[in-house]
Scaffold this motif. Structure first.
Motif, PDB file in Angstrom:
ATOM      1  N   LEU A  11       0.957  -1.496  -0.044  1.00 23.82           N
ATOM      2  CA  LEU A  11       0.065  -0.139  -0.004  1.00 23.82           C
ATOM      3  C   LEU A  11       0.871   1.357   0.102  1.00 23.82           C
ATOM      4  O   LEU A  11       0.467   2.255  -0.703  1.00 23.82           O
ATOM      5  CB  LEU A  11      -0.972   0.095   1.412  1.00 23.82           C
ATOM      6  N   LEU A  12       1.643   1.307   0.933  1.00 24.28           N
ATOM      7  CA  LEU A  12       2.937   2.569   1.045  1.00 24.28           C
ATOM      8  C   LEU A  12       3.504   2.891   0.030  1.00 24.28           C
ATOM      9  O   LEU A  12       4.222   3.980  -0.501  1.00 24.28           O
ATOM     10  CB  LEU A  12       3.491   2.508   2.273  1.00 24.28           C
ATOM     11  N   LYS A  13       3.890   1.717  -0.831  1.00 21.53           N
ATOM     12  CA  LYS A  13       4.690   2.010  -2.209  1.00 21.53           C
ATOM     13  C   LYS A  13       3.765   2.508  -3.188  1.00 21.53           C
ATOM     14  O   LYS A  13       4.634   3.040  -4.162  1.00 21.53           O
ATOM     15  CB  LYS A  13       5.299   0.509  -2.574  1.00 21.53           C
ATOM     16  N   GLU A  14       2.740   2.379  -3.069  1.00 20.83           N
ATOM     17  CA  GLU A  14       1.551   2.762  -4.137  1.00 20.83           C
ATOM     18  C   GLU A  14       1.058   4.330  -3.720  1.00 20.83           C
ATOM     19  O   GLU A  14       0.797   4.957  -4.634  1.00 20.83           O
ATOM     20  CB  GLU A  14       0.604   1.945  -4.453  1.00 20.83           C
ATOM     21  N   GLU A  15       0.841   4.379  -2.502  1.00 22.91           N
ATOM     22  CA  GLU A  15       0.045   5.588  -2.011  1.00 22.91           C
ATOM     23  C   GLU A  15       0.641   6.006  -0.647  1.00 22.91           C
ATOM     24  O   GLU A  15       1.277   5.451  -0.062  1.00 22.91           O
ATOM     25  CB  GLU A  15      -1.367   4.983  -1.747  1.00 22.91           C
ATOM     26  N   THR A  16       0.349   7.500  -0.656  1.00 23.83           N
ATOM     27  CA  THR A  16       0.928   8.253   0.611  1.00 23.83           C
ATOM     28  C   THR A  16      -0.546   8.079   1.567  1.00 23.83           C
ATOM     29  O   THR A  16      -1.712   8.627   1.004  1.00 23.83           O
ATOM     30  CB  THR A  16       1.135   9.600   0.393  1.00 23.83           C
TER      31      THR A  16
END
Ligand SMILES: [Zn+2]
Length: 93
Positions: A11-16
């Protein structure tokens, strides 16, 4: 626990996201999110990655909580005492 951390990494690689977003997306309590974030920060550092923490910001005066090392949200602004504070957001790069 392993899969939650893998999902969180993805998730955190894709979004903030902030802790509340994460808790809703992964169906875990906000309190647990901070524990996972701490673990992820250490494990990705070993692989050369970095957990970016965008600091909390006071919505009333714009004060940035740059010195804050904890993951959770502060109760009020030290400058103007307002409690409307944008929580920190997280991203991995
Ligand atoms: Zn303020």
């Amino acid at each position: 626990m392993g899969t939650i951390r893998q999902d969180l990494l993805k998730l955190l690689k894709e979004e903030t996201l902030d802790a509340k977003d994460i808790s809703q997306l992964l169906s875990i309590r906000e309190k647990e999110v901070y524990g996972h974030l701490g673990h992820i920060a250490r494990s990705i550092a070993a692989e050369g990655g970095r957990l970016i923490i965008n600091p909390c910001k006071c919505l009333a005066c714009g004060y940035l909580f740059k010195e804050r090392k904890r993951f959770s949200r502060p109760g009020k602004c030290p400058k103007c005492r307002e409690t409307r504070i944008r929580p920190p957001t997280y991203h991995i790069r």
